[in-house]
Design a protein around this motif. Structure first.
Motif, PDB file in Angstrom:
ATOM      1  N   LYS A 158       9.672   6.231 -27.344  1.00 46.77           N
ATOM      2  CA  LYS A 158      10.056   5.054 -27.368  1.00 46.77           C
ATOM      3  C   LYS A 158      10.488   4.736 -25.673  1.00 46.77           C
ATOM      4  O   LYS A 158      10.683   3.493 -25.322  1.00 46.77           O
ATOM      5  N   ASP A 159      10.557   5.706 -24.916  1.00 41.23           N
ATOM      6  CA  ASP A 159      11.067   5.434 -23.582  1.00 41.23           C
ATOM      7  C   ASP A 159       9.917   4.972 -22.832  1.00 41.23           C
ATOM      8  O   ASP A 159      10.183   4.640 -21.424  1.00 41.23           O
ATOM      9  N   ILE A 160       8.825   4.766 -23.143  1.00 43.28           N
ATOM     10  CA  ILE A 160       7.727   4.053 -22.502  1.00 43.28           C
ATOM     11  C   ILE A 160       8.089   2.604 -22.275  1.00 43.28           C
ATOM     12  O   ILE A 160       7.558   1.743 -21.566  1.00 43.28           O
ATOM     13  N   TYR A 161       8.994   2.240 -23.138  1.00 43.74           N
ATOM     14  CA  TYR A 161       9.483   0.872 -23.020  1.00 43.74           C
ATOM     15  C   TYR A 161      10.588   0.546 -22.576  1.00 43.74           C
ATOM     16  O   TYR A 161      11.631   1.300 -22.294  1.00 43.74           O
ATOM     17  N   TYR A 162      11.308  -0.591 -22.088  1.00 45.30           N
ATOM     18  CA  TYR A 162      12.496  -1.248 -21.560  1.00 45.30           C
ATOM     19  C   TYR A 162      13.357  -0.723 -22.533  1.00 45.30           C
ATOM     20  O   TYR A 162      13.196  -0.871 -23.751  1.00 45.30           O
ATOM     21  N   ARG A 163      14.804  -0.317 -22.043  1.00 48.64           N
ATOM     22  CA  ARG A 163      15.646   0.104 -22.890  1.00 48.64           C
ATOM     23  C   ARG A 163      16.983  -0.362 -22.205  1.00 48.64           C
ATOM     24  O   ARG A 163      17.200  -0.332 -21.200  1.00 48.64           O
ATOM     25  N   ASP A 164      17.972  -1.171 -23.148  1.00 48.47           N
ATOM     26  CA  ASP A 164      19.110  -1.477 -22.734  1.00 48.47           C
ATOM     27  C   ASP A 164      20.244  -0.404 -22.658  1.00 48.47           C
ATOM     28  O   ASP A 164      20.220   0.752 -23.268  1.00 48.47           O
ATOM     29  N   LYS A 165      21.588  -0.689 -22.361  1.00 44.10           N
ATOM     30  CA  LYS A 165      22.426   0.101 -22.265  1.00 44.10           C
ATOM     31  C   LYS A 165      22.981   0.634 -23.660  1.00 44.10           C
ATOM     32  O   LYS A 165      23.704   1.698 -23.883  1.00 44.10           O
ATOM     33  N   ASN A 166      22.640   0.018 -24.812  1.00 43.22           N
ATOM     34  CA  ASN A 166      22.899   0.315 -26.027  1.00 43.22           C
ATOM     35  C   ASN A 166      21.945   0.856 -26.743  1.00 43.22           C
ATOM     36  O   ASN A 166      22.007   1.156 -27.817  1.00 43.22           O
ATOM     37  N   GLY A 167      20.721   1.209 -26.085  1.00 44.21           N
ATOM     38  CA  GLY A 167      19.500   2.058 -26.516  1.00 44.21           C
ATOM     39  C   GLY A 167      18.685   1.127 -27.379  1.00 44.21           C
ATOM     40  O   GLY A 167      17.420   1.594 -27.669  1.00 44.21           O
ATOM     41  N   PHE A 168      19.016  -0.107 -27.235  1.00 40.66           N
ATOM     42  CA  PHE A 168      17.786  -0.994 -28.005  1.00 40.66           C
ATOM     43  C   PHE A 168      16.645  -1.034 -26.996  1.00 40.66           C
ATOM     44  O   PHE A 168      16.557  -1.393 -25.704  1.00 40.66           O
ATOM     45  N   SER A 169      15.302  -0.963 -27.522  1.00 41.05           N
ATOM     46  CA  SER A 169      14.187  -1.125 -26.775  1.00 41.05           C
ATOM     47  C   SER A 169      13.412  -2.223 -27.027  1.00 41.05           C
ATOM     48  O   SER A 169      13.691  -2.826 -28.016  1.00 41.05           O
ATOM     49  N   ASN A 170      12.679  -2.579 -25.929  1.00 43.60           N
ATOM     50  CA  ASN A 170      11.917  -3.962 -25.918  1.00 43.60           C
ATOM     51  C   ASN A 170      10.426  -3.669 -25.756  1.00 43.60           C
ATOM     52  O   ASN A 170      10.209  -3.127 -24.526  1.00 43.60           O
ATOM     53  N   ASN A 171       9.558  -3.801 -26.553  1.00 42.26           N
ATOM     54  CA  ASN A 171       8.162  -3.376 -26.326  1.00 42.26           C
ATOM     55  C   ASN A 171       7.196  -4.567 -26.041  1.00 42.26           C
ATOM     56  O   ASN A 171       6.135  -4.558 -26.116  1.00 42.26           O
ATOM     57  N   ASP A 172       7.974  -5.495 -25.317  1.00 48.09           N
ATOM     58  CA  ASP A 172       7.199  -6.585 -24.731  1.00 48.09           C
ATOM     59  C   ASP A 172       6.282  -6.070 -23.711  1.00 48.09           C
ATOM     60  O   ASP A 172       5.207  -6.722 -23.214  1.00 48.09           O
ATOM     61  N   TYR A 173       6.736  -5.222 -23.039  1.00 49.69           N
ATOM     62  CA  TYR A 173       6.016  -4.733 -21.808  1.00 49.69           C
ATOM     63  C   TYR A 173       6.493  -3.430 -21.397  1.00 49.69           C
ATOM     64  O   TYR A 173       7.478  -2.836 -21.687  1.00 49.69           O
ATOM     65  N   LEU A 174       5.539  -2.554 -20.894  1.00 49.54           N
ATOM     66  CA  LEU A 174       5.907  -1.038 -20.567  1.00 49.54           C
ATOM     67  C   LEU A 174       6.988  -1.048 -19.513  1.00 49.54           C
ATOM     68  O   LEU A 174       6.979  -1.664 -18.614  1.00 49.54           O
ATOM     69  N   THR A 175       7.927  -0.110 -19.587  1.00 52.91           N
ATOM     70  CA  THR A 175       8.961   0.055 -18.572  1.00 52.91           C
ATOM     71  C   THR A 175       8.233   0.420 -17.216  1.00 52.91           C
ATOM     72  O   THR A 175       7.059   0.924 -17.025  1.00 52.91           O
ATOM     73  N   LEU A 176       8.700  -0.011 -16.341  1.00 54.52           N
ATOM     74  CA  LEU A 176       8.298   0.076 -14.823  1.00 54.52           C
ATOM     75  C   LEU A 176       8.107   1.985 -14.522  1.00 54.52           C
ATOM     76  O   LEU A 176       7.529   2.129 -13.435  1.00 54.52           O
ATOM     77  N   GLY A 177       9.113   2.404 -15.334  1.00 54.80           N
ATOM     78  CA  GLY A 177       9.108   3.818 -14.782  1.00 54.80           C
ATOM     79  C   GLY A 177       7.999   4.516 -15.236  1.00 54.80           C
ATOM     80  O   GLY A 177       7.795   5.701 -14.819  1.00 54.80           O
ATOM     81  N   VAL A 178       6.996   4.201 -15.881  1.00 51.47           N
ATOM     82  CA  VAL A 178       5.883   4.694 -16.321  1.00 51.47           C
ATOM     83  C   VAL A 178       4.696   4.334 -15.584  1.00 51.47           C
ATOM     84  O   VAL A 178       3.580   4.817 -15.776  1.00 51.47           O
ATOM     85  N   ASP A 179       4.545   3.518 -14.536  1.00 49.07           N
ATOM     86  CA  ASP A 179       3.709   2.937 -13.798  1.00 49.07           C
ATOM     87  C   ASP A 179       2.919   4.079 -13.014  1.00 49.07           C
ATOM     88  O   ASP A 179       1.568   3.966 -13.347  1.00 49.07           O
ATOM     89  N   GLN A 180       3.470   5.202 -12.611  1.00 47.47           N
ATOM     90  CA  GLN A 180       2.781   6.131 -12.065  1.00 47.47           C
ATOM     91  C   GLN A 180       2.576   7.489 -12.809  1.00 47.47           C
ATOM     92  O   GLN A 180       2.373   8.679 -11.951  1.00 47.47           O
ATOM     93  N   LEU A 181       2.794   7.517 -14.194  1.00 43.71           N
ATOM     94  CA  LEU A 181       2.665   8.572 -14.944  1.00 43.71           C
ATOM     95  C   LEU A 181       1.776   8.632 -15.900  1.00 43.71           C
ATOM     96  O   LEU A 181       1.622   7.651 -16.517  1.00 43.71           O
ATOM     97  N   PRO A 182       1.162   9.924 -16.016  1.00 44.59           N
ATOM     98  CA  PRO A 182      -0.099   9.935 -16.744  1.00 44.59           C
ATOM     99  C   PRO A 182       0.205  10.254 -18.234  1.00 44.59           C
ATOM    100  O   PRO A 182      -0.133  11.186 -18.604  1.00 44.59           O
ATOM    101  N   LEU A 183       0.825   9.233 -18.707  1.00 38.95           N
ATOM    102  CA  LEU A 183       1.108   9.208 -20.202  1.00 38.95           C
ATOM    103  C   LEU A 183       0.305   8.724 -21.126  1.00 38.95           C
ATOM    104  O   LEU A 183       0.512   8.988 -22.386  1.00 38.95           O
TER     105      LEU A 183
END
Length: 368
Positions: free
Chosen positions: A40-65
């Motif tokens: 689930k960490d390929i998606y954005y997540r807020d401080k309460n742990g809710f994820s949002n799968n509208d768009y991949l998190t910027l954290g995976v831009d350069q990761l070969p996942l």
């Protein structure tokens, strides 16, 4: 100025090619969903742990996942597929290509998720950086700055999705606010990730388009959308913009670095809210769509950007349509390069609405 009434040209005009292109893009979507079910960490997540799968998190831009490929490489594959399948239409039917840079295609974080009820207007929203990849990046940058203690969290006391800025310490002017050393560090990092994302994606898109135009001698403009975060605009901290990723305050122009990146890649800037006036917004929420537009027009002029736009709300009334027409003329007298009329539905064919809409189209055409 070009007037676009329909935005979904692919499905309207090129059925066979659209289906072939769709099958290619669908493979990436299915791969993303498969990986997202496990991670689930390929998606954005807020401080309460809710994820949002509208768009991949910027954290995976350069990761070969994604089957050994990074998110940016997958986006490039998507662009190459599009340019190949629609090459016969690029430069004639297709005159602009909007590059999706975030939720709803806009360069922003999903800080105001209205679809699932977490956020309602005029809430300030929440920072979206709690997936493990964004937090790892924050920790690394904080360590490089010699402040490892800044890397384990986002700012405290930032309220929740539906908070108002008053009474929320981070968005006021105290010691632990957006004006503090840590506040500036975090907001530079948070907004900087968005700018780097736009730079990487637009570079790929511009390269794909450049190769196509050299071969075909055609001319197409790339377009990048930004969000129209106009509520709380008249405050010092601009909290709703900060959570969306625009480091824009009374002391800092957050749209200048966005315009700089677009200028580097020859992209036009697409803005919403062309149907809105300050007088039509709730005064107590310190809204200013007009102020936001002026600011964006100013940075566009500075960086010599073409500007395109759209309406935000469903408007068929004379006042709304007149407002759109007036807002399509920039302060320096230039008209927008193009305007997309959104929210079309069956209501347009009601007699009163149709009688308003037809003269509007004729007037917009004359303004060209």
């Amino acid at each position: 100025m070009l007037l676009f009434v329909f935005i979904q040209i692919c499905t309207c005009l090129v059925g066979k090619e659209a289906s072939v292109f769709h099958s290619g893009s669908e493979r990436f979507v299915l791969l993303e969903l498969k990986i997202g079910d496990v991670n689930k960490d390929i998606y954005y997540r807020d401080k309460n742990g809710f994820s949002n799968n509208d768009y991949l998190t910027l954290g995976v831009d350069q990761l070969p996942l994604f089957g050994g490929r990074t998110a940016v490489q997958c986006y490039e594959d998507f662009m190459l597929s599009f340019s190949t399948k629609f090459e016969a239409y690029i430069g004639n039917v297709i005159e602009e290509i909007s590059v999706g840079l975030g939720p709803s295609g806009e360069l922003r974080y999903p800080a105001h998720p209205s679809g699932d009820g977490r956020w309602k207007f005029p809430g300030i929203g929440e920072f979206q950086c709690h997936d493990k990849y964004m937090m790892e990046d924050l920790m690394a940058v904080a360590s490089q700055e010699g402040k490892p203690q800044w890397g384990g969290r986002d700012p405290p006391d930032t309220g929740c999705y539906n908070s108002f800025p008053s009474g929320v310490p981070f968005f006021e002017e105290g010691n632990d606010s957006f004006l503090s050393d840590y506040g500036r560090f975090f907001l530079e990092w948070y907004s900087g990730k968005l700018i780097c994302h736009a730079d990487a994606i637009l570079a790929k898109a511009a390269d794909v388009l450049r190769r196509r135009q050299e071969e075909e001698k055609s001319s197409v403009m790339l377009v990048a959308k930004i969000g129209g975060i106009y509520w709380w605009y008249k405050t010092s901290s601009h909290p709703a913009e900060l959570t969306a990723g625009y480091y824009n305050t009374a002391l800092r122009d957050g749209y200048d670095p966005v315009a700089s990146v677009l200028s580097r890649h020859g992209a036009a800037l697409h803005i919403p809210c062309l149907d809105m006036a300050d007088s039509e917004t709730p005064e107590k929420y310190l809204c200013s769509p007009e102020g936001l537009r002026r600011q964006i027009y100013d940075v566009s002029k500075k960086w010599t950007l073409h500007v395109t736009g759209r309406n935000t709300s469903e408007r068929f009334d004379k006042m709304g349509l007149r407002q759109i027409r007036e807002n399509c003329v920039q302060p320096n007298g230039d008209t927008l390069r193009s305007f997309t009329f959104c929210r079309m539905n069956e209501k347009i064919f009601r007699v009163e609405n149709w009688n308003n809409f037809v003269p509007f189209i004729r007037q917009m055409s004359a303004d060209m």
